[in-house]
Design a protein around this motif. Structure first.
Motif, PDB file in Angstrom:
ATOM      1  N   TYR A   1     -30.654 -27.426 -30.999  1.00 44.00           N
ATOM      2  CA  TYR A   1     -30.998 -27.753 -29.620  1.00 44.00           C
ATOM      3  C   TYR A   1     -30.025 -28.794 -29.087  1.00 44.00           C
ATOM      4  O   TYR A   1     -30.397 -29.929 -28.826  1.00 44.00           O
ATOM      5  CB  TYR A   1     -32.455 -28.251 -29.543  1.00 44.00           C
ATOM      6  CG  TYR A   1     -33.404 -27.252 -30.150  1.00 44.00           C
ATOM      7  CD1 TYR A   1     -33.902 -26.195 -29.383  1.00 44.00           C
ATOM      8  CD2 TYR A   1     -33.759 -27.323 -31.501  1.00 44.00           C
ATOM      9  CE1 TYR A   1     -34.741 -25.248 -29.944  1.00 44.00           C
ATOM     10  CE2 TYR A   1     -34.600 -26.377 -32.066  1.00 44.00           C
ATOM     11  CZ  TYR A   1     -35.091 -25.339 -31.282  1.00 44.00           C
ATOM     12  OH  TYR A   1     -35.910 -24.403 -31.836  1.00 44.00           O
ATOM     13  N   PRO A   2     -28.754 -28.409 -28.944  1.00 45.60           N
ATOM     14  CA  PRO A   2     -27.721 -29.393 -28.625  1.00 45.60           C
ATOM     15  C   PRO A   2     -27.751 -29.844 -27.164  1.00 45.60           C
ATOM     16  O   PRO A   2     -28.095 -29.057 -26.277  1.00 45.60           O
ATOM     17  CB  PRO A   2     -26.422 -28.628 -28.901  1.00 45.60           C
ATOM     18  CG  PRO A   2     -26.783 -27.202 -28.653  1.00 45.60           C
ATOM     19  CD  PRO A   2     -28.227 -27.051 -29.045  1.00 45.60           C
ATOM     20  N   GLU A   3     -27.408 -31.106 -26.947  1.00 42.17           N
ATOM     21  CA  GLU A   3     -27.259 -31.601 -25.578  1.00 42.17           C
ATOM     22  C   GLU A   3     -25.889 -31.206 -25.035  1.00 42.17           C
ATOM     23  O   GLU A   3     -25.707 -31.010 -23.845  1.00 42.17           O
ATOM     24  CB  GLU A   3     -27.378 -33.137 -25.532  1.00 42.17           C
ATOM     25  CG  GLU A   3     -28.804 -33.662 -25.525  1.00 42.17           C
ATOM     26  CD  GLU A   3     -29.358 -33.872 -26.929  1.00 42.17           C
ATOM     27  OE1 GLU A   3     -28.600 -33.714 -27.902  1.00 42.17           O
ATOM     28  OE2 GLU A   3     -30.556 -34.186 -27.038  1.00 42.17           O
ATOM     29  N   LEU A   4     -24.905 -31.145 -25.929  1.00 42.92           N
ATOM     30  CA  LEU A   4     -23.540 -30.777 -25.540  1.00 42.92           C
ATOM     31  C   LEU A   4     -23.109 -29.634 -26.442  1.00 42.92           C
ATOM     32  O   LEU A   4     -23.504 -29.573 -27.600  1.00 42.92           O
ATOM     33  CB  LEU A   4     -22.596 -31.975 -25.739  1.00 42.92           C
ATOM     34  CG  LEU A   4     -22.933 -33.261 -24.983  1.00 42.92           C
ATOM     35  CD1 LEU A   4     -22.009 -34.390 -25.427  1.00 42.92           C
ATOM     36  CD2 LEU A   4     -22.834 -33.063 -23.473  1.00 42.92           C
ATOM     37  N   THR A   5     -22.301 -28.718 -25.910  1.00 42.84           N
ATOM     38  CA  THR A   5     -21.883 -27.586 -26.738  1.00 42.84           C
ATOM     39  C   THR A   5     -20.377 -27.357 -26.639  1.00 42.84           C
ATOM     40  O   THR A   5     -19.772 -27.543 -25.581  1.00 42.84           O
ATOM     41  CB  THR A   5     -22.594 -26.282 -26.294  1.00 42.84           C
ATOM     42  OG1 THR A   5     -22.197 -25.991 -24.963  1.00 42.84           O
ATOM     43  CG2 THR A   5     -24.096 -26.412 -26.369  1.00 42.84           C
ATOM     44  N   GLY A   6     -19.812 -26.930 -27.747  1.00 41.50           N
ATOM     45  CA  GLY A   6     -18.380 -26.668 -27.817  1.00 41.50           C
ATOM     46  C   GLY A   6     -17.942 -25.491 -26.974  1.00 41.50           C
ATOM     47  O   GLY A   6     -16.757 -25.307 -26.712  1.00 41.50           O
ATOM     48  N   THR A   7     -18.921 -24.681 -26.536  1.00 48.16           N
ATOM     49  CA  THR A   7     -18.572 -23.488 -25.768  1.00 48.16           C
ATOM     50  C   THR A   7     -18.638 -23.733 -24.259  1.00 48.16           C
ATOM     51  O   THR A   7     -18.269 -22.879 -23.469  1.00 48.16           O
ATOM     52  CB  THR A   7     -19.525 -22.329 -26.109  1.00 48.16           C
ATOM     53  OG1 THR A   7     -20.868 -22.824 -26.028  1.00 48.16           O
ATOM     54  CG2 THR A   7     -19.278 -21.818 -27.518  1.00 48.16           C
ATOM     55  N   THR A   8     -19.127 -24.899 -23.858  1.00 51.05           N
ATOM     56  CA  THR A   8     -19.182 -25.203 -22.424  1.00 51.05           C
ATOM     57  C   THR A   8     -17.798 -25.674 -21.974  1.00 51.05           C
ATOM     58  O   THR A   8     -17.228 -26.561 -22.595  1.00 51.05           O
ATOM     59  CB  THR A   8     -20.201 -26.334 -22.152  1.00 51.05           C
ATOM     60  OG1 THR A   8     -21.436 -25.981 -22.761  1.00 51.05           O
ATOM     61  CG2 THR A   8     -20.406 -26.547 -20.669  1.00 51.05           C
ATOM     62  N   PRO A   9     -17.253 -25.097 -20.916  1.00 53.98           N
ATOM     63  CA  PRO A   9     -15.929 -25.537 -20.469  1.00 53.98           C
ATOM     64  C   PRO A   9     -15.965 -27.001 -20.055  1.00 53.98           C
ATOM     65  O   PRO A   9     -16.916 -27.439 -19.404  1.00 53.98           O
ATOM     66  CB  PRO A   9     -15.646 -24.648 -19.259  1.00 53.98           C
ATOM     67  CG  PRO A   9     -16.638 -23.544 -19.321  1.00 53.98           C
ATOM     68  CD  PRO A   9     -17.825 -24.047 -20.084  1.00 53.98           C
ATOM     69  N   PHE A  10     -14.929 -27.736 -20.474  1.00 60.29           N
ATOM     70  CA  PHE A  10     -14.867 -29.141 -20.104  1.00 60.29           C
ATOM     71  C   PHE A  10     -14.140 -29.274 -18.790  1.00 60.29           C
ATOM     72  O   PHE A  10     -13.121 -28.648 -18.565  1.00 60.29           O
ATOM     73  CB  PHE A  10     -14.128 -29.935 -21.182  1.00 60.29           C
ATOM     74  CG  PHE A  10     -13.917 -31.369 -20.793  1.00 60.29           C
ATOM     75  CD1 PHE A  10     -14.994 -32.203 -20.610  1.00 60.29           C
ATOM     76  CD2 PHE A  10     -12.640 -31.863 -20.585  1.00 60.29           C
ATOM     77  CE1 PHE A  10     -14.815 -33.526 -20.237  1.00 60.29           C
ATOM     78  CE2 PHE A  10     -12.449 -33.188 -20.215  1.00 60.29           C
ATOM     79  CZ  PHE A  10     -13.530 -34.015 -20.046  1.00 60.29           C
ATOM     80  N   GLY A  11     -14.650 -30.094 -17.928  1.00 55.48           N
ATOM     81  CA  GLY A  11     -13.962 -30.333 -16.671  1.00 55.48           C
ATOM     82  C   GLY A  11     -14.792 -31.267 -15.841  1.00 55.48           C
ATOM     83  O   GLY A  11     -16.014 -31.290 -15.950  1.00 55.48           O
ATOM     84  N   GLU A  12     -14.108 -32.083 -15.047  1.00 55.80           N
ATOM     85  CA  GLU A  12     -14.801 -33.024 -14.200  1.00 55.80           C
ATOM     86  C   GLU A  12     -14.631 -32.539 -12.769  1.00 55.80           C
ATOM     87  O   GLU A  12     -13.556 -32.098 -12.394  1.00 55.80           O
ATOM     88  CB  GLU A  12     -14.133 -34.394 -14.353  1.00 55.80           C
ATOM     89  CG  GLU A  12     -15.109 -35.486 -14.719  1.00 55.80           C
ATOM     90  CD  GLU A  12     -14.429 -36.825 -14.874  1.00 55.80           C
ATOM     91  OE1 GLU A  12     -13.656 -36.971 -15.830  1.00 55.80           O
ATOM     92  OE2 GLU A  12     -14.693 -37.707 -14.036  1.00 55.80           O
ATOM     93  N   ALA A  13     -15.674 -32.603 -11.977  1.00 56.02           N
ATOM     94  CA  ALA A  13     -15.544 -32.157 -10.596  1.00 56.02           C
ATOM     95  C   ALA A  13     -16.377 -33.038  -9.676  1.00 56.02           C
ATOM     96  O   ALA A  13     -17.432 -33.527 -10.051  1.00 56.02           O
ATOM     97  CB  ALA A  13     -16.007 -30.707 -10.481  1.00 56.02           C
ATOM     98  N   ILE A  14     -15.859 -33.240  -8.485  1.00 59.70           N
ATOM     99  CA  ILE A  14     -16.621 -33.935  -7.449  1.00 59.70           C
ATOM    100  C   ILE A  14     -16.562 -33.053  -6.218  1.00 59.70           C
ATOM    101  O   ILE A  14     -15.507 -32.520  -5.886  1.00 59.70           O
ATOM    102  CB  ILE A  14     -15.994 -35.307  -7.109  1.00 59.70           C
ATOM    103  CG1 ILE A  14     -15.823 -36.137  -8.382  1.00 59.70           C
ATOM    104  CG2 ILE A  14     -16.859 -36.057  -6.102  1.00 59.70           C
ATOM    105  CD1 ILE A  14     -15.178 -37.488  -8.154  1.00 59.70           C
TER     106      ILE A  14
END
Ligand SMILES: [Zn+2]
Ligand SMILES: [Zn+2]
Length: 329
Positions: A76-89
């Motif tokens: 039940y991870p809070e963060l996953t290696g498969t989620t694309p990393f990126g910052e957006a505003i």
């Protein structure tokens, strides 16, 4: 088979305060074993952390044969290696969000369901430190990972969902929250006073020292937020657990055992959390481990104002701690 692919999470910044939260849709399915677990009705055969139940989890590494410590993927991870990393505003500058990229791993501290972490022999806990360092080396080496957090949740109010002794590792793509604040504060202290804050603490905070050994001290910090909060600090300037020498690792686990066992003596089998604050890539940072006994719950002052109510003066707790530590029972 890959539980981590079921959902992605998102780190969002609250535009009212600048504080971050992780949105983790899908985590409501976590096991509730612990809430119902009592000595009489504990069904160890269903525990996914048992030696015979290895098929129930995804193994990352093991130590010993048969394994004494095992690292698995967090289901039940809070963060996953498969989620694309990126910052957006967004264009109004209101909706700042970061992809929930990262890793959550679980360290099964012992094959024995009923083991109590702090009562385990120091030699076993040195193995535990070495396993942590092994994983941290790997995780710090992955793309975008900035901070690897090691923590323990113990007890139902402590947020643990399984009774079997375990530690968690979370690899973050950003340095945010308390560790960010601590890094900034100690940097500023160093600029203004020309010395490391944590080394100054050892010199000045004598009344609130709980115990010490050759290379570590434990202290109840002057302005602690949490009742009976403490912090374990190396006397030498070290920013990363992996840089501790063998004898320092022994001192580290010994003092951790002492603090947790003495808290247990004073407050009974209380829930607690601890987290290691360390920044491998920031040599100026002075690593430490913070322990939060869960003696009280959060109310409107804490949640509404982010100001915590501490029911025991840290110096009073320190005094009680030392008395209890020195009592011969
Ligand atoms: Zn178990
Ligand atoms: Zn230092």
């Amino acid at each position: 088979m890959e539980n981590q692919n079921l959902f992605g999470s998102e780190i969002r910044q609250d535009y009212r305060t600048g504080i971050y939260a992780i949105m983790t849709p899908g985590r409501s399915n976590r096991p509730k074993e612990l809430e119902e677990e009592t000595i009489e009705k504990m069904d160890v055969s269903k525990c996914p952390f048992e030696r015979g139940n290895d098929y129930m989890t995804t193994e990352i590494m093991r130590y010993g044969d048969p394994w004494q410590i095992k690292v698995i993927e967090n289901k039940y991870p809070e963060l996953t290696g498969t989620t694309p990393f990126g910052e957006a505003i967004d264009k109004d500058g209101l909706l700042k969000h970061i992809g929930g990229y990262g890793y959550n791993e679980v360290v099964i501290d012992s094959p024995v369901h009923t083991d109590i972490f702090e009562a385990m022999p120091a030699e076993k806990l040195i193995d535990w430190v070495n396993v942590l360092v092994d994983r941290e080396e790997t995780l710090y080496g992955r793309r975008y990972i900035r901070y690897v957090q090691v923590f323990r949740n113990y007890g139902v109010i402590g947020g643990a969902s399984l009774g079997h002794p375990h530690t968690q590792i979370m690899a973050w793509p950003v340095i945010i929250g308390l560790i960010k604040k601590e890094s900034e504060v100690s940097k500023r202290y160093n600029e203004n006073h020309g010395t490391c804050l944590y080394e100054k603490i050892y010199e000045t905070e004598r009344a609130r020292i709980l115990t010490e050994n050759n290379s570590f001290f434990a202290i109840a910090p002057f302005g602690s937020r949490i009742t009976a909060e403490s912090m374990i600090v190396p006397k030498r300037h070290v920013n990363y657990v992996g840089d501790l020498s063998d004898s320092e690792k022994l001192d580290f686990v010994s003092i951790l055992k002492t603090v947790l066992l003495t808290n247990r003596k004073i407050y009974g089998n209380q829930a607690y959390n601890f987290t290691i604050h360390e920044l491998k890539d920031e040599p100026d940072f002075h690593m430490h481990l913070e322990i939060y006994p869960r003696l009280s719950t959060l109310g409107a002052i804490e949640l509404g104002e982010s100001v915590f109510v501490n029911m025991i003066l840290p110096e009073t707790y320190a005094e009680e701690f030392r008395t209890s530590l020195n009592a011969s029972d």
